[in-house]
Design a protein around this motif. Structure first.
Motif, short mmCIF file in Angstrom:
data_model
loop_
_atom_site.label_atom_id
_atom_site.label_comp_id
_atom_site.label_asym_id
_atom_site.label_seq_id
_atom_site.Cartn_x
_atom_site.Cartn_y
_atom_site.Cartn_z
N ARG A 82 0.72 -1.20 -0.17
CA ARG A 82 0.04 -0.02 -0.08
C ARG A 82 0.81 1.32 -0.13
NH1 ARG A 82 -5.51 -1.51 3.21
NH2 ARG A 82 -5.87 -3.55 2.26
N HIS B 81 -10.84 0.34 -1.02
CA HIS B 81 -12.03 1.11 -0.98
C HIS B 81 -12.52 1.60 -2.48
CE1 HIS B 81 -14.54 3.89 1.39
NE2 HIS B 81 -14.29 5.02 0.36
N GLN C 121 2.98 4.37 3.80
CA GLN C 121 1.80 3.59 3.62
C GLN C 121 0.52 4.21 3.54
OE1 GLN C 121 1.73 0.47 6.69
NE2 GLN C 121 2.23 -1.09 4.88
N ARG C 122 -0.42 3.91 2.67
CA ARG C 122 -1.70 4.50 2.47
C ARG C 122 -2.69 3.84 3.54
NH1 ARG C 122 -2.37 7.43 -2.10
NH2 ARG C 122 -4.33 8.18 -1.05
N ARG C 123 -2.58 3.96 4.59
CA ARG C 123 -3.63 3.11 5.71
C ARG C 123 -5.04 3.47 5.36
NH1 ARG C 123 -0.02 2.62 11.13
NH2 ARG C 123 2.04 2.21 10.29
N GLU C 124 -5.49 4.71 4.64
CA GLU C 124 -6.53 4.82 4.59
C GLU C 124 -7.51 4.02 3.28
OE1 GLU C 124 -4.63 7.63 1.81
OE2 GLU C 124 -4.18 6.52 3.45
N LEU C 125 -6.58 3.51 2.69
CA LEU C 125 -6.98 2.53 1.61
C LEU C 125 -7.42 1.32 2.07
CD1 LEU C 125 -4.68 3.57 -1.46
CD2 LEU C 125 -6.84 4.27 -1.01
N THR C 126 -8.44 1.05 2.45
CA THR C 126 -8.84 -0.40 3.06
C THR C 126 -9.74 -0.90 2.37
OG1 THR C 126 -10.35 0.85 4.86
CG2 THR C 126 -8.29 0.51 5.41
N ASP D 8 -5.75 11.83 -4.08
CA ASP D 8 -7.18 11.56 -4.55
C ASP D 8 -7.33 10.30 -5.48
OD1 ASP D 8 -7.71 13.82 -3.26
OD2 ASP D 8 -6.94 15.13 -4.93
N THR E 47 -8.53 6.97 -7.08
CA THR E 47 -9.71 6.18 -6.98
C THR E 47 -9.35 4.76 -7.64
OG1 THR E 47 -11.01 7.97 -7.00
CG2 THR E 47 -12.18 6.18 -7.56
#
Length: 632
Positions: free
Chosen positions: A316, A340, A627-632, A323, A325
């Motif tokens: 990640r 997500h 690390q992009r921890r919001e990408l769950t 932003d 997607t």
């Protein structure tokens, strides 16, 4: 009601012979045969049934040397056949059954159908404990076969014959569902296998299971079309689902039509040829420069038929646009919703065709010229990097003149071409192959990296060869993985399968040695070395192993090749016979392709008395911050 009296074993053989699948109007018998090793748990049950009915039902029996190996053979066969055909695997009770658990996990993680019939303890319990039965003091029906439950997509234990009437159809529903498929386990008590029952003859009538191609929802198509029309830097990740759905032409046309670069996972490599103008190469932890740079800046990612594992996403860290997607195009809802994403639960081919039609209708001309020029520039630069490593000029050679792994890969690929199938699974080889191998068709690259199962390689080579007998199959395996499961060479000899096996002899687990060093761990336990009695550690000289003699003793034609010309000559003579060829290549313990602006999350010890551990931990925490921890 018309009935026929058969044992459970006999009923299973008859049922398997009448199960077919259909996709795009083409029907195929789903179970191509049965692999198995006999013991007291199954020899008089399923073994007797196969001997009596195998010819009548056209259900061939194959004998492996290890129960784990037979499941790998079935998995590789099913993968090469795009999940439209597989094998059944049977075993005796106890260790024979539990030997199949690793194979089951490998199939399930990779979403590949295999059908397993492990034998089990007596259902009547009159003689408990039978030989090899695991006993539990308070859980009377506990069995070692319960260990199959977490690694199977379907599990059942048959304690009465008539339970098969509902269990087997349910098993095939899962096997033939592209979203749910994996290992299917039907546990068979050894006494039940031999019990007779009056079966309805309708149970043995031909049944066709249609492999569904779910269509994307119109509302989701409209949403994704809107996202694409406003995207600045869109990107496609090609996963194994592209190959399994035979969406290769659709992906090719989509990428060309709209100017969107395609990056590859391990299972998706080869989905479009390596020299396709919009193939930017592999992405993620083991990815290349072009793909990783495009992924870093992508603002819209179409994840087509991929599980989005940590190697694809570089744990990640690969996608750094704040932003960004994701759109998950997958037959499985779980995979479609990862990171997500906007989930498009659909067949890969049908989704790409539907998107293309809608984008044309919306009048979208595709990505701007500047983005396409950047893709071409990044791809050209990456191709030059690959050329250097394959030629041995990428800085990964060895001072003593021993060939390094990247150069060996280039030699093999150039010698056998882009249509022969390279098979691999574990160690540093999958990473280097992902970067350097140049496939020209979807079946020219077969690397199992969902479970990264050491020992898969040689067995898988048999599976691929059985799935497509006319194809040149070359297994590339490290010496450490070879030592774990090499016995299926004997099976290849017995079956007359002329696969080629290239063993890279670099004295042990050099991949994990590299990883240990990066993590600050001193050299420890990864190489094939003698024990130093004074230090009581494995730090002596390398243990000499004659892999050529070992393979020759199992019936293979075996040679040692130390130079590029010797490798080419051995490969040239490895085809056309009726037994496997093993080529042993002494390989530098050093010299592999480095990481390409990527990272893999392997936690480093947070407390230690060693300075090198502290330094490695500091580097780890710097990387962790990306690390992009919001990408769950």
């Amino acid at each position: 009601m018309s009935t026929v009296r058969l044992t459970v074993g006999q009923a299973i053989v008859r049922f398997l012979a009448e199960q077919y699948v259909e996709r795009d109007g083409v029907q195929t018998r789903f179970i191509a045969g049965v692999w198995g090793i006999f013991g007291h748990g199954n020899v008089a049950g399923l073994g007797q049934a196969l001997e009596e009915l195998g010819d009548e039902c056209d259900m061939p029996y194959y004998r492996p040397q290890n129960e784990q190996g037979q499941v790998h053979i079935a998995t590789a066969y099913a993968r090469h056949r795009n999940r439209l055909q597989t094998f059944a695997c049977i075993s005796s009770i106890g260790p024979g059954a539990t030997n199949m658990i690793t194979g089951a996990a490998t199939a399930t993680v990779n979403r590949i159908p295999v059908l397993l019939f492990p034998s089990d303890y007596f259902a009547n319990r009159l003689v408990d404990p039978v030989l090899q039965q695991v006993e539990h003091p308070i859980d009377r029906d506990a069995s070692a076969n319960d260990a199959f439950r977490p690694v199977s997509r379907y599990f059942d234990r048959i304690t009465r014959p008539e339970q098969l009437l509902s269990s087997l159809p349910a098993a095939f529903r899962v096997l033939t569902d592209p979203a749910e498929t994996g290992a299917v386990t039907v546990s068979l008590p050894e006494d039940v296998q031999a019990e007779a029952y009056d079966w309805p003859t309708a149970f043995f009538e031909r049944r066709v299971w249609r492999i569904r191609r779910p269509l994307p929802e119109v509302a989701v198509i409209d949403h994704v079309v809107g996202l694409l029309r406003h995207a600045r830097a869109p990107l496609i990740i090609a996963g194994g689902g592209v190959n399994y759905s035979e969406a290769n032409e659709a992906l090719d046309a989509f990428a060309r039509r709209f100017g969107i670069p395609v990056v590859e996972s391990q299972a998706g490599k080869g989905a479009i040829p390596w020299d396709h103008p919009f193939n930017a190469g592999p992405v993620g932890s083991a990815g290349g420069l072009a793909a990783n740079r495009l992924a870093r800046d992508a603002d819209l990612v179409l994840a087509v038929g991929t599980r989005l594992g940590d190697f694809v996403t570089a744990s990640r860290t690969a996608f750094q646009d704040p932003d960004v997607t994701f759109v998950g195009i997958n037959v499985g809802a779980m995979d479609a919703a990862k990171l997500h994403a906007v989930p498009m639960v659909a067949d890969a081919r049908e989704a790409l065709i539907a998107l293309s039609t809608s984008l044309d209708a919306a009048g979208w001309a595709g990505t701007p010229a500047a983005y396409r020029e950047r893709v071409a520039t990044e791809k050209a630069g990456w191709d030059r990097v690959v050329d250097r490593h394959r030629a041995g000029t990428g800085g990964t050679g060895d001072a003593d003149g021993v060939l390094a792994q990247p150069e060996i890969i280039g030699i093999i690929n150039d010698a056998i071409g882009g249509h022969a199938t390279a098979v691999c699974a574990a160690g540093s080889l999958p990473g280097d192959l992902l970067k350097l191998w140049r496939p020209e068709d979807p079946k020219a690259y077969h690397v199992e990296y969902g479970y990264s199962c050491m020992g898969y390689e040689i067995a898988a080579g048999l599976g691929v060869q059985l799935a497509e007998p006319e194809r040149h199959v070359v297994v590339i395996v490290g010496d450490g993985s070879y030592l774990m499961l090499n016995s299926e060479i004997v099976t290849a000899v017995a079956e007359g399968l002329a696969i080629t096996i290239v063993i890279l002899d670099n004295h042990g687990f050099q991949c994990i040695l590299d990883l240990a060093r990066v993590s600050g761990v001193r050299d420890f336990g990864n190489e094939l070395r003698f024990r130093d009695p004074e230090r009581n550690r494995l730090v002596g000289d390398y243990v000499p192993i004659d892999f050529r003699a070992h393979a020759e003793a199992m019936g293979a034609l075996a040679v040692t090749a130390r130079t590029p010309d010797e490798i080419r000559a051995a490969l040239a003579t490895s085809r056309g016979g009726r037994r496997p060829t093993v080529i042993v290549v002494p390989t530098s313990p050093a010299g592999r392709v480095p990481g390409m602006e990527s990272w893999w999350d392997v936690p480093v010890a947070e407390a230690s008395t060693q300075d090198n551990i502290h330094e490695a931990r500091e580097r780890y925490e710097v990387a962790l911050a990306q690390q992009r921890r919001e990408l769950t």
